[in-house]
Design an enzyme around this catalytic site. Structure first.
Site, mmCIF file in Angstrom:
data_model
loop_
_atom_site.group_PDB
_atom_site.id
_atom_site.type_symbol
_atom_site.label_atom_id
_atom_site.label_comp_id
_atom_site.label_asym_id
_atom_site.label_seq_id
_atom_site.Cartn_x
_atom_site.Cartn_y
_atom_site.Cartn_z
ATOM 1 N N ASP A 33 0.839 -1.202 0.000
ATOM 2 C CA ASP A 33 0.000 0.000 0.000
ATOM 3 C C ASP A 33 0.875 1.254 0.000
ATOM 4 O OD1 ASP A 33 -2.274 1.506 0.017
ATOM 5 O OD2 ASP A 33 -2.745 1.196 2.142
ATOM 6 N N HIS A 50 2.964 3.379 -8.994
ATOM 7 C CA HIS A 50 2.784 1.944 -9.255
ATOM 8 C C HIS A 50 4.035 1.364 -9.938
ATOM 9 C CE1 HIS A 50 -1.212 2.157 -7.801
ATOM 10 N NE2 HIS A 50 -1.736 2.789 -8.839
ATOM 11 N N LEU A 144 11.255 -20.807 -3.888
ATOM 12 C CA LEU A 144 10.276 -19.864 -3.325
ATOM 13 C C LEU A 144 8.988 -20.013 -4.114
ATOM 14 C CD1 LEU A 144 9.395 -17.231 -1.721
ATOM 15 C CD2 LEU A 144 10.226 -15.960 -3.693
HETATM 16 C C1 FPP Z 1 -1.757 0.189 -3.333
HETATM 17 O O1 FPP Z 1 -1.345 1.517 -3.413
HETATM 18 C C2 FPP Z 1 -1.194 -0.576 -4.411
HETATM 19 C C3 FPP Z 1 -1.905 -1.136 -5.433
HETATM 20 C C4 FPP Z 1 -3.372 -1.013 -5.525
HETATM 21 C C5 FPP Z 1 -1.254 -1.847 -6.529
HETATM 22 C C6 FPP Z 1 -0.042 -2.650 -6.216
HETATM 23 C C7 FPP Z 1 0.680 -2.887 -7.492
HETATM 24 C C8 FPP Z 1 2.018 -2.832 -7.658
HETATM 25 C C9 FPP Z 1 2.933 -2.666 -6.550
HETATM 26 C C10 FPP Z 1 2.669 -2.922 -9.001
HETATM 27 C C11 FPP Z 1 2.407 -4.089 -9.856
HETATM 28 C C12 FPP Z 1 2.477 -5.420 -9.199
HETATM 29 C C13 FPP Z 1 3.275 -6.441 -9.561
HETATM 30 C C14 FPP Z 1 3.161 -7.737 -8.851
HETATM 31 C C15 FPP Z 1 4.294 -6.337 -10.620
HETATM 32 P P1 FPP Z 1 -2.422 2.656 -3.582
HETATM 33 O O2 FPP Z 1 -2.505 3.001 -5.012
HETATM 34 O O3 FPP Z 1 -3.716 2.263 -2.972
HETATM 35 O O4 FPP Z 1 -1.733 3.806 -2.761
HETATM 36 P P2 FPP Z 1 -2.425 4.957 -1.911
HETATM 37 O O5 FPP Z 1 -3.183 4.272 -0.802
HETATM 38 O O6 FPP Z 1 -1.279 5.764 -1.423
HETATM 39 O O7 FPP Z 1 -3.319 5.708 -2.860
#
Ligand code: FPP
Length: 256
Positions: A33, A50, A144
């Site tokens: 997050d 992201h 893993l």
């Molecule tokens: C939460 O941050 C994160 C996500 C919804 C997406 C997670 C995806 C990645 C880390 C990249 C792609 C994944 C892989 C496995 C290659 P948020 O956008 O909710 O952040 P915020 O709460 O600060 O708005």
């Protein structure tokens, strides 16, 4: 019930670089997050957060391999994330494609088994094809088990399991009295892996957000303030150290 206390991973020979005597979790699950906030703080679009988040994924998998954690699950896209603007959803799906294309061979070479959980039917056919390819290529790897949760919801997982059991009852194959936690867990998308014993959430938020609800029943929860794109091997090791310092009693009185 499957838990880390009873699970035998067969990976005990992999030497961790954590301080001697550290008690390693068998299955670490991470709610990644804070990508959006990370980008906003830099006056950049969320997609940039992201993208950097995908780099943190790469680092974290590498760290998990080196430390010797047998199972790692990352929550990449929840069943609720479809409600985000279409551009952001598309960015995330492209990041997944690009991650798999770029990393699949290297992960395979390192002995990483890649698998996905979540509603595959809601993903684009070309992404499903890539997922199938990654799973097939790495299916025999044992160093893993790296699971990526995409379009995943813990409640959906439970409902799907209930539906599968109900069907077996309706077909006369199963007596409702035979249903117990083990039988139930065997119908979940995570049936082939031990339950997470450590769940980490980054960015300071303290909730599960529909992630592995059944499976986290006895997990240690570690909430850290680091935003996901800044997550490092040190953060992972620190969370493992916190885990190692906790008394795990599984509802009994003796620490395990
Ligand atoms: C939460 O941050 C994160 C996500 C919804 C997406 C997670 C995806 C990645 C880390 C990249 C792609 C994944 C892989 C496995 C290659 P948020 O956008 O909710 O952040 P915020 O709460 O600060 O708005």
């Amino acid at each position: 019930m499957k838990n880390a206390a009873t699970h035998k991973s067969g990976h005990e020979d992999v030497a961790p670089r954590l301080p001697a005597g550290s008690h390693l979790p068998v299955h670490i699950a991470i709610i990644m997050d804070g990508n959006g906030r990370w980008a906003e703080r830099r006056f950049m679009p969320r997609s940039f957060g992201h993208k950097q988040g995908a780099e943190a994924v790469r680092r974290t998998v590498e760290a998990a391999v080196e430390i010797g954690v047998p199972y790692l699950t990352l929550f990449a896209f929840s069943s609720e994330n479809w409600k985000r603007p279409a551009d952001e959803v598309n960015d995330l799906m492209w990041l997944l494609r690009s991650y798999l294309r770029k990393e699949m061979a290297a992960l395979h070479a390192q002995g990483v088994r890649i698998q996905f959980i979540g509603a595959r039917r809601s993903l684009a056919p070309d992404l499903v094809a890539l997922i199938d390819e990654a799973e097939a290529l790495t299916a025999q790897n044992q160093r893993l088990v790296f699971t990526i949760a995409v379009s995943y919801g813990g409640q959906d997982d439970i409902v799907d399991a209930a539906r599968a059991l109900a069907r077996r009852v309706a077909e006369g194959e199963l007596n409702p009295d035979e249903i117990d936690p083990d039988l139930f867990a065997a119908e979940l998308s995570t049936a082939a892996m031990p339950d997470p014993d450590l769940v980490i959430r980054t960015s300071g938020e303290q909730r599960l957000s529909n992630f592995m609800l059944w499976q986290s029943a006895y997990a240690e929860l570690v909430f850290i303030d680091t935003l996901w794109p800044d997550f490092t091997r040190q953060d992972l090791e620190q969370a493992i150290a916190v885990f190692a310092g906790r008394d795990r009693r599984f509802g009994g009185t003796d620490a395990v």
